[in-house]
Design an enzyme around this catalytic site. Structure first.
Site, PDB file in Angstrom:
ATOM      1  N   ALA A  82      38.459  42.979  26.150  1.00 38.43           N
ATOM      2  CA  ALA A  82      38.979  41.802  26.846  1.00 38.43           C
ATOM      3  C   ALA A  82      39.536  42.196  28.202  1.00 38.43           C
ATOM      4  CB  ALA A  82      40.069  41.131  26.011  1.00 38.43           C
ATOM      5  N   ASP A  83      39.604  41.211  29.072  1.00 34.91           N
ATOM      6  CA  ASP A  83      40.276  41.376  30.352  1.00 34.91           C
ATOM      7  C   ASP A  83      40.937  40.047  30.692  1.00 34.91           C
ATOM      8  OD1 ASP A  83      40.559  43.374  32.681  1.00 34.91           O
ATOM      9  OD2 ASP A  83      40.195  41.422  33.634  1.00 34.91           O
TER      10      ASP A  83
END
Length: 188
Positions: free
Chosen positions: A68-69
């Site tokens: 994720a970011d």
């Protein structure tokens, strides 16, 4: 049972993923997080989530990787982590008394399957005074956080309301992550 790896060193993402009852390891990939010229926040967070997943898969080809970011957007501008106290204050002056958007790109991947999504949450920040900014900076909490705040910590008192996923603002939208994981498991 599939070997799951969280492609992150974030303690917040680790705690959130534990809420899904999963057994997993963590491995933080070293990727270039530079924003490309003209790149929107939605494209940016999804690209980085996919890049992180693909990088981890090179070392763990038999795993299911969750990456994720998270970044903020205000007036079409990507707002990342503060580079200094002055930068944090500049960010807070922009966000103070305003609504902003928090975007997370999530990618769940195997060597044969890659699924990703971008989740958006709207967040309202109260008007912050210079004294509140000084006190908050002194806690150390804003360092290393997108938007220079942590909603799950001291900064929760500065957020009157949100529209959307709370866990997204913390750094990993749980509902969407669980859905992607089930989808990838079903197709494997």
């Amino acid at each position: 049972m599939a070997h799951i790896i969280l492609a992150s060193s974030s303690p917040r993402r680790k705690e959130l993923l534990k809420q899904l009852g999963l057994v997993f390891e963590t491995f933080s990939p070293d990727v270039d997080e530079s924003v490309l010229v003209g790149e929107s926040v939605e494209i940016y967070v999804e690209r980085l989530a996919r890049l992180k997943a693909e990088t981890v898969l090179q070392s763990y080809p038999d795993a299911i990787v969750i990456a994720a970011d998270t970044s903020l957007s205000f007036d079409g501008q990507i707002i990342g982590k503060p580079e200094s106290k002055q930068h944090a204050f500049d960010i807070w002056r922009q966000l103070s008394g305003q609504w902003h958007d928090v975007f997370s790109g999530v990618c769940v991947a195997t060597t044969t399957e890659r699924r990703s999504i971008v989740v958006q949450t709207q967040v309202q920040m109260m008007q912050l005074s210079p004294i509140e900014m000084e006190k908050y900076w002194a806690t150390g909490e804003p360092v290393g956080k997108a938007g220079a705040y942590a909603i799950q910590g001291i900064a929760g008192q500065f957020i009157p309301q949100i529209r959307g996923s709370y866990s997204n603002v913390v750094g990993l939208p749980l509902y969407e992550t669980a859905q992607l994981l089930e989808s990838v498991k079903a197709s494997s």
